[in-house]
Design an enzyme around this catalytic site. Structure first.
Site, PDB file in Angstrom:
ATOM      1  N   SER A   1      13.285 -32.480 -19.619  1.00  0.00           N
ATOM      2  CA  SER A   1      13.147 -33.176 -18.342  1.00  0.00           C
ATOM      3  C   SER A   1      11.693 -33.559 -18.070  1.00  0.00           C
ATOM      4  O   SER A   1      11.425 -34.395 -17.196  1.00  0.00           O
ATOM      5  CB  SER A   1      13.689 -32.319 -17.201  1.00  0.00           C
ATOM      6  N   HIS A   2      10.745 -32.959 -18.815  1.00  0.00           N
ATOM      7  CA  HIS A   2       9.333 -33.275 -18.638  1.00  0.00           C
ATOM      8  C   HIS A   2       8.685 -33.737 -19.935  1.00  0.00           C
ATOM      9  O   HIS A   2       7.462 -33.817 -20.029  1.00  0.00           O
ATOM     10  CB  HIS A   2       8.578 -32.066 -18.083  1.00  0.00           C
TER      11      HIS A   2
ATOM     12  N   ASP B   1      15.844 -32.683 -13.525  1.00  0.00           N
ATOM     13  CA  ASP B   1      17.160 -32.263 -14.015  1.00  0.00           C
ATOM     14  C   ASP B   1      18.279 -33.018 -13.291  1.00  0.00           C
ATOM     15  O   ASP B   1      19.342 -33.263 -13.867  1.00  0.00           O
ATOM     16  CB  ASP B   1      17.331 -30.757 -13.846  1.00  0.00           C
TER      17      ASP B   1
END
Length: 355
Positions: free
Chosen positions: A53-54, A194
């Site tokens: 997600s990053h 997310d």
């Protein structure tokens, strides 16, 4: 090292190659070489450690923000020595990671000289995971905490509209002959990234994570993103922690509150323009004996109590696998990254996978 095929849609490439590719993308889209290198390393390491997600998932958001003119990709942070244990950094409307890099050596020196030191960053954009910010301090034997607020997308407990950001907290502590103990958690019920991934994949969320634009509970991530909001974790407890982050990362640093800025004049902007606070402690100044050994005593007790996994263990496992096999990246994402970089960069794609 050649790209390896992990499954029909995933390939693996060396960390250095991925970081170089990302740096080229950032430079091509308006950052300085120094900023590009820092952001690229941050994203590549997140991808390496399985924090998807990053990882490269964030690239479109970075580039959209740069294109909008909302953030200065060439900003040079200004560091001010405010007190024996206090540093301020004006990020000059740039990204937070270069601001930390500019002050990091002085922050470590102050922590060692005084036993504790504080770094306050304002006018900064943080669009990444927090654990990479604190883990390096723990690897130097220091204890570190950081707090960052973001854009208003979380309803305070009992409230009716979004006011707080996801407002994460990260903590890192050294261990004896082991990787540091590190956690990074949002004070919202789920991280915003997310929710974006769940919406993209068409997955529903568990109950209690968010509300739609009318304030009704929803498990639809698209409804949360389309005018809805997240909820704090743990009801009033998470809400109180989120309030604390606003005070430490915004009120104390001089950065914007999560509700205090608007990107209405910059279509495409996605990075919050807020603040970040670091507290770094030298545990050798304490009277509790060897801190790292005491940390191991606590971890052994937690294992004995039935907790098999410590915070950060999954990331370290992913990291070891990536160091051996390469960083896992979706093949279509890799093709797109090379396009964004302006052409072929790195190894040839896996035969048969080229679109």
């Amino acid at each position: 090292m050649s790209i390896m095929q992990d499954n029909p849609t995933t390939v693996r490439i060396p960390l250095a190659e991925l970081s170089a590719l990302l740096a080229r993308i950032f430079e091509r889209h308006g950052t300085s070489a120094q900023v590009a290198a820092i952001l690229a390393d941050n994203i590549a390491c997140a991808q390496r450690d399985g924090s998807h997600s990053h990882g490269v998932f964030r690239i479109p958001g970075y580039l959209s923000t740069l294109a909008s003119g909302w953030v200065d990709g060439k900003a040079v942070p200004v560091v001010s020595d405010s007190a024996p244990g206090y540093l301020n950094v004006d990020a000059r409307n740039g990204f937070a990671q270069p601001a930390l890099a500019a002050a990091r050596a002085a922050l470590v020196a102050k922590a060692r000289n005084n036993g504790i030191a504080l770094l306050a960053i304002h006018d900064s954009h943080h669009f990444a995971a927090l654990w990479p910010d604190v883990e390096p301090f723990a690897r130097e034997g220091l204890v570190a905490l950081t707090f960052v607020n973001s854009m208003a997308c979380v309803v305070p407990h009992g409230g009716r509209q979004a006011l707080f950001g996801t407002n994460p907290i990260a903590f890192a502590a050294p261990r004896d002959n082991a990787d540091p103990l590190v956690f990074d958690l949002a004070t919202s019920a789920i991280a915003h990234g997310d929710v974006q991934i769940a919406a993209r994949e068409g997955r529903r969320l568990p109950p209690g994570f968010g509300v739609d634009r009318s304030g009704a509970p929803t498990q639809d991530p698209a409804a949360i993103l389309d005018g809805g909001a997240l909820l704090p974790f743990g009801g009033h407890k998470g809400s109180a922690l989120s309030m604390m982050v606003e005070l430490l990362a915004a009120a104390l640093t001089g950065g914007n509150f999560s509700f205090d800025f608007t990107w209405a004049d910059h279509p495409g902007a996605q990075t919050p323009r807020t603040g970040q606070l670091f507290i770094v402690i030298d545990p050798s100044r304490g009277t509790g004996g060897n801190f790292a050994q005491r940390a191991e005593a606590l971890i052994r007790a937690m294992h004995d109590a039935g907790q098999p996994r410590m915070p950060g263990d999954r990331r370290y496992q992913e990291r070891r696998e990536a160091e051996s096999l390469g960083v896992a990246v979706d093949h279509e994402q890799l093709v797109r990254l090379r396009e964004l970089a302006g052409g072929h960069v790195g190894s040839d794609p896996v035969p048969g996978l080229t679109p």
